[in-house]
Design an enzyme around this catalytic site. Structure first.
Site, PDB file in Angstrom:
ATOM      1  N   ASP A 257       0.758  -1.302   0.015  1.00 43.76           N
ATOM      2  CA  ASP A 257       0.073  -0.089   0.087  1.00 43.76           C
ATOM      3  C   ASP A 257       0.758   1.122   0.026  1.00 43.76           C
ATOM      4  O   ASP A 257       2.032   1.315  -0.484  1.00 43.76           O
ATOM      5  CB  ASP A 257      -1.117  -0.066   1.278  1.00 43.76           C
ATOM      6  CG  ASP A 257      -2.348   0.601   0.969  1.00 43.76           C
ATOM      7  OD1 ASP A 257      -2.327   1.874   0.853  1.00 43.76           O
ATOM      8  OD2 ASP A 257      -3.458  -0.205   0.893  1.00 43.76           O
TER       9      ASP A 257
ATOM     10  N   HIS B 232      -3.677   6.355   3.627  1.00 45.51           N
ATOM     11  CA  HIS B 232      -4.547   5.259   3.149  1.00 45.51           C
ATOM     12  C   HIS B 232      -3.848   4.008   3.809  1.00 45.51           C
ATOM     13  O   HIS B 232      -4.738   3.283   4.466  1.00 45.51           O
ATOM     14  CB  HIS B 232      -4.452   4.803   1.602  1.00 45.51           C
ATOM     15  CG  HIS B 232      -5.279   4.012   0.983  1.00 45.51           C
ATOM     16  ND1 HIS B 232      -4.773   2.663   0.774  1.00 45.51           N
ATOM     17  CD2 HIS B 232      -6.408   3.803   0.707  1.00 45.51           C
ATOM     18  CE1 HIS B 232      -5.726   1.935   0.132  1.00 45.51           C
ATOM     19  NE2 HIS B 232      -6.873   2.841   0.193  1.00 45.51           N
TER      20      HIS B 232
ATOM     21  N   VAL C  24      -7.172 -14.514  -7.391  1.00 47.65           N
ATOM     22  CA  VAL C  24      -7.389 -13.424  -6.518  1.00 47.65           C
ATOM     23  C   VAL C  24      -8.766 -13.469  -5.863  1.00 47.65           C
ATOM     24  O   VAL C  24      -9.820 -13.507  -6.429  1.00 47.65           O
ATOM     25  CB  VAL C  24      -7.187 -11.965  -7.420  1.00 47.65           C
ATOM     26  CG1 VAL C  24      -7.482 -10.850  -6.212  1.00 47.65           C
ATOM     27  CG2 VAL C  24      -5.650 -11.900  -7.653  1.00 47.65           C
TER      28      VAL C  24
ATOM     29  N   SER D 225     -11.577  -0.149  -0.762  1.00 51.65           N
ATOM     30  CA  SER D 225     -10.165  -0.177   0.085  1.00 51.65           C
ATOM     31  C   SER D 225     -10.372  -0.852   1.516  1.00 51.65           C
ATOM     32  O   SER D 225      -9.376  -1.516   1.814  1.00 51.65           O
ATOM     33  CB  SER D 225      -9.355   1.115   0.221  1.00 51.65           C
ATOM     34  OG  SER D 225      -8.757   1.364  -0.928  1.00 51.65           O
TER      35      SER D 225
END
Length: 833
Positions: A173, A230, A343, A390
Site C-alpha cells: 500500500d 491510506h 485473486v 479499500s
C-alpha cells in the site's frame, strides 16, 4: 537490389489469368509522467517486457537488451533496461527473471511501442507499466463503533481462533505508520534482515518508492507513509492489535502485519493528490518471498497486465493468497488486480448489507464486506473514518489470515473458497444485482466453524464448433451448436452427489442443448471434467456480431448450492482465409491482418506456408482529397485506428466459392466517416486458389457503389500494409516497374521470403514506401498517420518507390477513378508471398 526474377514471372502469370479490368469486374494525456486513458493509467517512457523462454545468453544482460532494441527501433531511443524481479529457482520457474523494465526517451505512447515490440523474436510479450489507484472514497465521520466486526460475527470467530503470530498479512500500500500504538505489537519483524543484500536493513518491511524526490525511486527500509492517506487505515482494518485496551480491534487479532510501501512521494494525482501505486507488483513479490500468507491490495485500475498475472501466480505458488479491492467506480468493468485469476476480489456493502453506492460489481466479484463508514487507525497515532472497497478488502484479508491460522494446511485457493462459500446471502437486500456480488457478505464465524462445506470451481473451458453441430472453422456463428469441455476442481469437502447445470443467461441468443452433469467420489483437491457428457448450446440466427454471451454454471450437492459465471465471444466479424499457401485475417470494417489494432489478438495476421505472421496492420484507404479520406488504418493517434467503415454484411468465407476454391464476402459502408463521408457502400470479395501456380496469393476485390445523386470524381483506392517480416527490423520495400507491383523483404542472409502487393484491376498504378520512423527524410507514422499522409500515399502515382532498411510500411493504390451516381467501381489488389 535483391533478385526478383521469379516474382516478376509470378506477377505476369497473375496478370495473364486476371487481365486488367477483368475477373468479372463491373465499372494522451501526460500528467506527472502518467498517461491516463479512462480508468487505465500507465507510466510514460516505460515498458515492461518478458524475454522468450530460451533467449541467447547475451540477451539476458540488460545493456545488451538496450542495444538490441535500439538496433531495431532506434527512433524510440531506448536508454535503459533492468530486471524487475528476482532469479531464485521459484522465480525462474515462473519466468520472473525474464521480465524487464525498459525506459526510452522518445514521446511515443508506450501502448504503441509495446505493440511493435511484440513482433521481436526474442520478446514474449510487451506492455506498458500500469499504474494503479488506491480504492478509497472521501468520507465524513458518522459512526462511533466498529459495526463491520459485529456484522461479520468476528467475536464468535475469535472464540474459535485468535489468529497465529506465524501468519503474516502483507499490506502492499502507501505505507504503514508502524509505530502506531494500536499497530506496533502486530508489526512483522524480519528475522533475516541482517543478511538481506537485496533489501538491506528491511527489519520491518520495505519502501519501494522512498522519498521519491527525483524521477526514479529511492527505496529504503522505512515503509512509513509519506503523508497520512491510506495504508495505515488499511492495516488497522486487517490487523489492529486486539484485546489491548487501546483504540480498535482488527479482525486478524494476533496475526502479523508486513508493511510494504509501493508509492513514490512525487507521483500523485495532480487533482486529488492521491498517491499512485507504482510498484504494487514488486511489493507483492516482496511480500510473497518474505512469508506473507495473505497479501492485501486495496488498489487497482483498468488494463490487463501479463506481468501482474504472472506475479499473482508466483505468489500463489509461494503459499500466499492475494485479496484485492473491486474498485469504486460503480461499474461492472474489469478492475485489476481484483479480476485476475487466483485473486479474492471484494466489493463493498453498508450497514444494511446493501451494495455501497460507489462499489464496483460484476461476475468477477468473489465476496462482499462492509466498506461504508469504517473506523480505523490513522497516521500519526490516531483514528478516523473512511469508506471504499479499500477498507472492505483488508477485512477479508484479515479473515483469510484467521482461516490460515485455523487450517494451516490449506492452499491459498482453499482459503479463498472457504471464505467465499461461508458468506451470507444478501440477494434480497440487493435486487437487480443477483450473481453480481459473488457469494455474498463474509461471515467470519461460519468461515472458521463450518466443516460440512463444499466448493467446486470450473478452472478451464474448451469450446469447439466441430461437426456435427458446426464446420470446425473455429468461428462460433449463428445456427451452430457449440460444445464445451470443462475442467473442475473440488477444493473442500469430498463430493458425493454433485449436480452441475449449464444455464444460458442470454436465452434469446443461445439455447442450451445439453447442460447436465453428475459426479460422485471426488476427494478434496480432486479434479474431473465432463468429457463423458459435453455441455452444448446452439446460437440463434439473430445473435449480434462480436457478441459476448453470458452463461452460468449451477452446482448442488445436498445442502451445497453455488454458481459460477463465464462468457463466450460469438459471431465474430472477422475470419482467417486459409485456402492456399497464404493465410490472411479479414474483417467487415476495412481491415486485414487483425481486428483489434494494436493489441492484435483477434486474428492471425498474414502468414506464408504456415510460418510466422509478417503483417502488423493492414487497411483499405479511399478518398478524393486530403479532407475526404476514409479508412480503418491508424490515425493521428497511432494507438487508435480510424473507423470510417461500418458493417453492413459480416465478412464470411465460403468453401468452395462461386469463383474460387475459397471465397470471402463482406459489405460495409462509410457511415463512420462523419459529415464529409463520400456516401459509398463497399462490397469486399476475397479469392484464394489451391492449385499451382495460383496458390501463393490472395485477391481482395473492392466494389465501390456510389449511393449519392452526384458523380464522385478524383477517387483513389489503396491498401496500406505495415510489414514486420521477421521482427520489425532490417526490412525494405521497393516498387518493381516491370511487373508493376510493390514488394517487401528482410535483409538477412539466407532469408528468401518476399511479400508483394499489386493493383490488378487497372493500369493507373500507385505506390508509396514508408520508413515508419521517418528517418529517410519523408514523413513517418510512429507519431500518427494523418489524412494528408494517407492522401499523398494513395494519390501520387509511384510517388515514393523505396524505403528501408528498417521498420517499413507501404501503400499500393490505383486512381484516379470516376464513379457516377448509382454506379459501381471495382478495384482489385493481390497480396502474395
Amino acid at each position: 537490389m535483391k533478385s526478383i526474377g521469379k516474382e516478376r514471372i509470378f506477377w505476369i502469370l497473375i496478370l495473364a489469368v486476371f487481365p486488367l479490368i477483368g475477373f468479372g469486374f463491373n465499372h494522451q494525456q501526460y500528467e506527472s509522467g502518467i498517461i491516463k486513458k479512462g480508468n487505465t493509467l500507465y507510466l510514460a517512457h516505460t515498458l515492461v517486457i518478458q524475454l522468450n523462454n530460451a533467449p541467447a545468453g547475451a540477451l539476458l544482460k540488460a545493456q545488451n537488451i538496450t542495444a538490441q532494441l535500439n538496433k531495431t527501433f532506434g527512433k524510440f531511443n531506448f536508454n535503459s533496461a533492468k530486471t524487475i524481479f528476482g532469479s531464485s529457482p521459484a522465480e525462474v520457474k515462473f519466468g520472473l527473471n525474464r521480465i524487464m523494465l525498459v525506459r526510452y526517451s522518445s514521446n511515443e505512447d508506450p501502448l504503441y511501442i509495446a505493440s511493435k515490440l511484440k513482433g521481436l523474436s526474442y520478446i514474449e510479450w510487451a506492455e506498458p507499466q500500469y499504474v494503479r489507484r488506491v480504492a478509497v472514497v472521501p468520507n465524513d465521520p458518522s459512526l462511533s463503533a466498529e459495526y463491520n466486526l459485529a456484522l461479520i460475527q468476528a467475536e464468535k470467530a475469535w472464540d474459535i481462533s485468535e489468529g497465529d503470530t506465524s501468519v503474516i498479512i502483507g499490506i502492499v500500500d502507501t505505507g504503514v505508520d508502524w509505530s502506531h500504538p494500536d499497530l506496533y505489537t502486530n508489526i512483522w519483524h524480519n528475522p533475516h534482515w541482517q543478511t538481506d543484500t537485496k533489501f538491506p536493513g528491511d527489519s520491518i518491511g520495505w519502501d519501494f518508492g522512498g522519498n521519491g524526490n527525483g524521477s526514479l525511486p529511492t527505496p529504503d527500509n522505512n515503509p512509513i507513509e509519506d503523508t497520512p492517506y491510506h495504508g495505515t487505515f488499511v492495516a488497522g482494518v486487517a490487523d489492529a492489535v486486539t484485546n489491548n485496551g487501546v483504540g480498535i480491534a482488527g479482525i486478524g487479532f494476533n496475526c502479523k502485519i508486513m508493511p510494504v510501501k509501493v508509492t513514490q512521494a512525487n507521483q500523485v494525482d495532480p487533482t486529488t493528490l492521491d498517491p499512485y501505486i507504482i510498484y504494487g507488483f514488486q511489493g507483492i513479490e516482496y511480500a510473497a518471498n518474505n512469508g506473507a500468507k495473505v497479501i492485501n491490495c486495496s488498489w487497482g485500475g483498468g488494463g490487463y497486465s501479463n506481468a501482474e498475472q504472472e506475479i499473482i501466480n508466483y505468489a500463489v505458488s509461494k503459499g500466499a493468497l492475494v485479496v484485492a479491492a473491486a474498485g469504486n467506480d460503480s461499474t461492472n468493468e474489469l478492475f485489476y488486480p481484483a479480476a485476475y485469476q487466483h485473486v479474492l476480489s471484494v466489493a463493498a456493502t453498508d450497514q444494511n448489507d446493501k451494495l455501497a453506492l460507489f462499489s464496483n460489481y460484476g461476475e468477477d466479484i468473489s465476496v462482499c464486506a462492509p466498506g461504508v463508514d469504517i473506523f480505523s487507525t490513522w497516521q500519526p497515532n490516531t483514528y478516523t473514518y473512511g469508506q471504499g472497497t479499500s477498507f472492505s478488502s483488508p477485512l477479508v484479508a484479515g479473515l483469510a489470515a484467521l482461516v490460515f491460522s485455523h487450517f494451516p494446511n490449506y492452499t491459498p485457493d482453499q482459503v479463498a473458497q472457504r471464505v467465499r462459500v461461508t458468506c451470507d446471502n444478501i440477494d434480497n437486500q440487493n435486487p437487480g444485482y443477483k450473481y453480481q456480488l459473488g457469494y455474498g457478505r463474509i461471515n467470519a464465524f461460519r468461515a472458521l466453524s463450518d466443516t460440512n462445506i463444499e466448493a467446486v470451481r470450473a478452472t478451464d473451458f474448451n469450446f469447439s464448433d466441430a461437426a456435427p453441430g458446426g464446420n470446425g472453422n473455429g468461428a462460433f456463428e449463428p445456427g451452430k451448436t457449440i460444445t464445451v469441455l470443462v475442467d473442475f476442481t473440488n477444493y473442500l469437502k469430498p463430493v458425493n452427489n454433485l449436480s452441475v447445470s449449464l444455464i444460458s443467461m442470454d436465452p434469446s441468443y443461445a439455447t442450451v442443448i445439453n447442460g447436465s452433469l453428475t459426479k460422485s467420489g471426488v476427494p478434496t483437491l480432486g479434479t474431473f471434467d465432463n468429457s463423458g457428457s459435453l455441455f452444448s448450446f446452439t446460437l440463434s440466427q439473430n445473435v449480434p456480431l462480436d457478441a459476448t454471451i453470458h452463461f452460468r454454471l449451477e452446482y448442488s450437492d445436498g445442502n451445497y448450492s453455488d454458481f459460477q459465471l463465464f462468457d463466450v465471444l460469438v459471431n465474430p466479424s472477422y475470419f482467417t482465409q486459409t485456402g492456399n499457401e497464404i493465410s490472411l485475417t479479414i474483417n467487415s470494417k476495412g481491415n486485414f491482418g487483425f481486428n483489434d489494432y494494436p493489441t492484435n489478438l483477434q486474428g492471425d495476421g498474414f502468414k506464408f506456408l504456415n510460418g510466422n505472421n509478417m503483417l502488423f496492420e493492414g487497411s483499405l484507404i479511399i478518398g478524393t482529397d486530403s479532407s475526404t479520406i476514409e479508412d480503418a488504418a491508424r490515425g493521428a493517434d497511432q494507438n487508435y485506428e480510424d473507423s470510417s467503415f461500418s458493417v453492413v454484411q459480416p465478412f464470411k468465407i465460403y468453401v468452395p466459392g462461386s469463383a474460387a476454391d475459397e471465397q470471402g464476402i463482406g459489405i460495409f459502408n462509410d457511415n463512420g466517416a462523419g459529415a464529409n463521408k463520400l456516401g459509398i457502400a463497399t462490397r469486399l470479395q476475397s479469392y484464394s486458389f489451391n492449385s499451382a501456380p495460383y496458390n501463393d496469393f490472395i485477391i481482395l476485390k473492392y466494389s465501390f457503389t456510389n449511393n449519392t445523386s452526384s458523380t464522385i470524381s478524383n477517387f483513389y483506392a489503396g491498401i496500406f500494409s505495415d510489414w514486420d517480416i521477421v521482427d520489425g527490423q532490417n526490412d525494405s520495400t521497393e516498387y518493381d516497374y516491370t511487373g508493376n507491383f510493390g514488394y517487401a523483404f528482410h535483409n538477412a542472409a539466407g532469408f528468401d521470403t518476399l511479400v508483394a502487393t499489386a493493383l490488378i484491376s487497372s493500369d493507373n498504378y500507385g505506390y508509396w514506401a514508408i520508413m515508419n520512423d521517418g528517418s529517410d527524410g519523408s514523413w513517418g507514422i510512429y507519431n500518427g498517420f494523418y489524412p494528408s499522409y494517407k492522401w499523398q500515399a494513395i494519390s501520387s502515382g509511384i510517388g515514393k518507390p523505396k524505403a528501408g532498411s528498417g521498420d517499413i510500411s507501404e501503400v499500393t493504390s490505383g486512381g484516379p477513378f470516376i464513379i457516377p451516381a448509382g454506379q459501381t467501381l471495382d478495384v482489385a489488389f493481390a497480396i502474395a508471398a
